[in-house]
Motif scaffolding. Structure first.
Motif, PDB file in Angstrom:
ATOM      1  N   ASN A 142       0.730  -1.204  -0.023  1.00 44.03           N
ATOM      2  CA  ASN A 142       0.058  -0.083  -0.152  1.00 44.03           C
ATOM      3  C   ASN A 142       0.764   1.374  -0.073  1.00 44.03           C
ATOM      4  O   ASN A 142       0.564   2.035  -1.027  1.00 44.03           O
ATOM      5  N   THR A 197       2.894   1.993  -3.092  1.00 43.89           N
ATOM      6  CA  THR A 197       2.110   2.197  -4.543  1.00 43.89           C
ATOM      7  C   THR A 197       1.290   3.614  -4.373  1.00 43.89           C
ATOM      8  O   THR A 197       0.485   3.626  -5.289  1.00 43.89           O
ATOM      9  N   LYS A 226      -0.466   6.827  -4.568  1.00 40.62           N
ATOM     10  CA  LYS A 226      -0.424   7.838  -5.535  1.00 40.62           C
ATOM     11  C   LYS A 226       0.394   9.130  -5.292  1.00 40.62           C
ATOM     12  O   LYS A 226       1.106   9.575  -6.232  1.00 40.62           O
ATOM     13  N   GLY A 250       2.095   6.514 -11.821  1.00 40.44           N
ATOM     14  CA  GLY A 250       1.935   5.028 -11.752  1.00 40.44           C
ATOM     15  C   GLY A 250       2.755   3.866 -12.442  1.00 40.44           C
ATOM     16  O   GLY A 250       2.472   2.854 -12.876  1.00 40.44           O
ATOM     17  N   SER A 255      -3.358 -11.196  -7.196  1.00 40.99           N
ATOM     18  CA  SER A 255      -3.588 -10.042  -6.904  1.00 40.99           C
ATOM     19  C   SER A 255      -2.506  -9.012  -6.889  1.00 40.99           C
ATOM     20  O   SER A 255      -2.467  -7.969  -7.384  1.00 40.99           O
ATOM     21  N   THR A 271      -0.512  -8.603 -10.077  1.00 38.97           N
ATOM     22  CA  THR A 271      -1.035  -7.891 -10.883  1.00 38.97           C
ATOM     23  C   THR A 271      -1.222  -6.302 -10.436  1.00 38.97           C
ATOM     24  O   THR A 271      -0.930  -5.478 -11.404  1.00 38.97           O
ATOM     25  N   ARG A 272      -1.209  -6.314  -9.318  1.00 36.75           N
ATOM     26  CA  ARG A 272      -1.360  -4.829  -8.966  1.00 36.75           C
ATOM     27  C   ARG A 272       0.216  -4.328  -9.187  1.00 36.75           C
ATOM     28  O   ARG A 272       0.090  -2.864  -9.478  1.00 36.75           O
ATOM     29  N   GLY A 330      -0.644  -2.275 -12.062  1.00 36.43           N
ATOM     30  CA  GLY A 330      -1.848  -2.868 -12.633  1.00 36.43           C
ATOM     31  C   GLY A 330      -2.900  -2.287 -11.372  1.00 36.43           C
ATOM     32  O   GLY A 330      -2.722  -1.622 -10.481  1.00 36.43           O
ATOM     33  N   GLU A 331      -4.316  -2.678 -11.628  1.00 38.18           N
ATOM     34  CA  GLU A 331      -5.232  -2.416 -10.761  1.00 38.18           C
ATOM     35  C   GLU A 331      -5.740  -3.595 -10.067  1.00 38.18           C
ATOM     36  O   GLU A 331      -5.838  -4.587 -10.947  1.00 38.18           O
ATOM     37  N   ILE A 332      -6.225  -3.571  -9.207  1.00 39.17           N
ATOM     38  CA  ILE A 332      -6.892  -4.479  -8.550  1.00 39.17           C
ATOM     39  C   ILE A 332      -8.056  -3.906  -7.375  1.00 39.17           C
ATOM     40  O   ILE A 332      -8.122  -2.753  -6.918  1.00 39.17           O
ATOM     41  N   ASP A 333      -9.313  -4.628  -7.322  1.00 38.37           N
ATOM     42  CA  ASP A 333     -10.342  -4.067  -6.556  1.00 38.37           C
ATOM     43  C   ASP A 333      -9.777  -4.076  -4.871  1.00 38.37           C
ATOM     44  O   ASP A 333      -9.649  -5.121  -4.520  1.00 38.37           O
TER      45      ASP A 333
END
Ligand code: MSP
Length: 544
Positions: A395, A398, A400, A406, A506, A509-510, A534-537
């Motif tokens: 967290n 990564t 922002k 990104g 996940s 992927t993130r 990448g994006e994850i939920d």
């Protein structure tokens, strides 16, 4: 995207990887991992889940090394105790087996177990395999008919000699009863004519096999136990029961008054899983013998003595490793239904999540010695290791506010003194982890990863990237700090895939790591090319 040139040569040499310490069986391109096949007299419990998760983690670890892997599991459905359990439930044995076998399959699904074959001893192709092995043993002269007298324990489906039993007072009835010393199960005196296997002829060869292959039985305490049993002398083994006493089993070929002993039947499942009896179309023949056979300590005798002896007699190759784990206790006592201290694996997977449970079992499961099962400990591991170390590092690195574009950065080509320790630790983690994993020291293996993550969190905090982000002239330093945090996450993510496949998918992927870059070899190298996140939920490890 920017490709980085070679790093400062002297630093690079200083931290260069040692040549890979790959064990012998990692040189093959195929691997075969097995679990025991589970008795269907009762529904699965946490101990069964442990054997299965351990095997699946090893299977995935081989896959991480780019191997093609076969993994077998299944259910052991013949024998007196299954017949009795079916009677008790007013069901036909096969209907009863169908039902309970299904619950073991469901457990595999619930726990993300990627078996390649689920063997049931009532399946036709398995019965064919057992017939073939029997014929081979007979043909090669290792079976004979003889009178057998001994103590038989239905619960263990095993015969015991007079030295292996003793008299105890039954807690409930106050009666004096005979029980097996090893398992504590009730035994009854049986005399019958049956087939015997010349186990006594194999003592020396078994010892030679064990001594020539130091990793054939692990851990060492089990190996020593097996050697002491062999040294005490092996008696011939009764391998059939009279059909009049046991008809829920496979008949002896050409002698239907006899039923094949359940353990000879059950052990054959490992051959069945490769398509035995093999013919030219058997595509999985080359997977035999198994690379790792996961078993519990209670069934070591069957796997480390009877099974290799059957294989030697049939002139088949021997397993490369019997990995015998200890047991889970609860409240320091053996789990048992009557004591009411059995954990329901389905419930715990639902309550704590699949990957955290898998991680807990493999990390804290007792390999040499029993481990005490505790759901609190699953939560503690979740909080301390997964959320506070791995989730937190992911967290914060990564965020922002720090990684505004990104893009996962690559480091500058010099090594800052402040990064030396981290650089070295990250470079060494994959090898250290792998070596410990190969030695089947799972807890030590995971400690390498979580120590690295804990140091990476400290490195992050010590370097205060939030302050660096405020100063444009510190952009490169910010990138370097983030680089190490993100690399620690990536490498941990790759190495933890076998034990936590979904969560690590996940995470990777993130981090924007493509599927082709998720192998062990990728965890041995630093990232050299920038890539987008990448994006994850949602959050990777939310509060439980
Ligand atoms: N059917 C035989 C195995 C035949 S393999 C050719 C059998 N089945 S079992 O259902 O009783 O046990 C299967 C596995 O579960 C064993 O490896 C056993 O050690 C494991 N466990 C059963 N209780 C356990 C714990 N409390 N803790 C850890 N594992 C334990 O034996």
């Amino acid at each position: 995207m920017r490709v980085l040139g070679l790093w400062n040569v002297s630093k690079q040499a200083q931290f260069a990887f040692k040549p890979t310490l790959i064990s012998k069986h990692l040189n093959h391109t195929k691997a075969f991992v097995t679990t025991p096949i589970y008795y269907v007299n009762a529904v699965p419990h946490i101990g069964h889940l442990y054997s299965t998760v351990l095997a699946d983690t090893i299977r995935r670890h081989y896959a991480l090394h780019g191997k093609q892997v076969l993994m077998s599991t299944g259910t052991d459905e013949h024998g007196l105790k299954i017949q009795q359990a079916a009677d008790k439930n007013n069901m036909k044995p096969i209907e009863f087996c169908d039902k309970v076998s299904e619950s073991f399959k469901s457990l595999c699904e619930a726990a993300d177990i990627g078996y390649t074959s689920f063997e049931r001893t009532t399946n036709k192709h398995h019965i064919l395999a057992v017939n073939e092995l029997w014929d081979q043993l007979l043909k090669k002269g290792y079976l004979y008919k003889g009178k057998h007298e001994g103590w038989y324990a239905v619960s263990d489906e095993a015969f015991y000699t007079k030295n292996q039993v003793h008299e105890v007072v039954d807690e409930k009835s106050g009666e004096k009863v005979m029980v097996a010393i090893e398992s504590g199960q009730r035994v009854e005196w049986t005399v019958e004519e049956n087939y015997k296997f010349k186990l006594s002829a194999f003592g020396d060869r078994l010892l030679e096999w064990i001594d020539a292959n130091p990793k054939s039985i692990v851990p060492n305490n089990r190996k020593n136990e097996v050697k002491s049993w062999i040294n005490a002398g092996l008696a011939d083994l009764s391998v059939s029961r009279l059909r009049s006493r046991l008809d829920w089993g496979i008949p002896v070929p050409n002698d239907p008054d006899h039923t094949i002993y359940v353990w000879l039947d059950a052990l054959t499942n490992y051959l069945t899983a490769t398509g035995y009896p093999w013919n030219k179309d058997s595509k999985n023949k080359d997977f035999f013998p198994p690379d790792v056979q996961v078993v519990g300590k209670d069934i070591v005798r069957f796997h480390a003595i009877y099974w290799p002896a059957f294989l030697m007699a049939a002139e088949l190759p021997l397993p490369k490793q019997i990995l015998a784990h200890a047991h889970w206790t609860m409240g320091k006592q053996k789990m048992s239904k009557s004591r009411g201290n059995v954990a329901d694996p389905f419930q715990v997977l639902k309550d704590c999540g699949v990957d955290p449970v898998r991680y807990y079992l493999v990390r804290d499961g007792g390999l040499a010695d029993d481990g005490d099962y505790s759901e609190d400990m699953i939560r503690t591991r979740y909080k301390k290791d997964l959320a506070s170390q791995l989730g937190n590092l992911l967290n914060r690195s990564t965020a922002k506010t720090l990684l505004s574009d990104g893009i996962v950065p690559i480091k500058s080509d010099t090594l800052d003194d402040r990064d030396e320790f981290m650089h070295k630790e990250i470079s060494e983690t994959a090898e250290n982890f792998d070596k410990a994993f190969e030695e089947r020291e799972f807890s030590r293996a995971y400690t390498y990863i979580f120590d690295m993550l804990s140091h990476a969190n400290k490195h992050f905090a010590d370097n205060e990237p939030w302050n660096l982000a405020k100063k444009p002239e510190e952009k490169q330093r910010l990138n370097d700090v983030l680089f190490y945090s993100l690399e620690a996450c990536r490498i941990a993510g790759i190495l933890l895939q076998p034990v936590m496949p979904t969560k690590m998918d996940s995470l990777l992927t993130r981090l924007g790591v493509s599927e082709n870059d998720r192998y062990f070899k990728n965890a041995k190298e630093f990232t050299k090319v920038e890539r987008p996140l990448g994006e994850i939920d949602g959050v990777l490890f939310p509060r439980l």
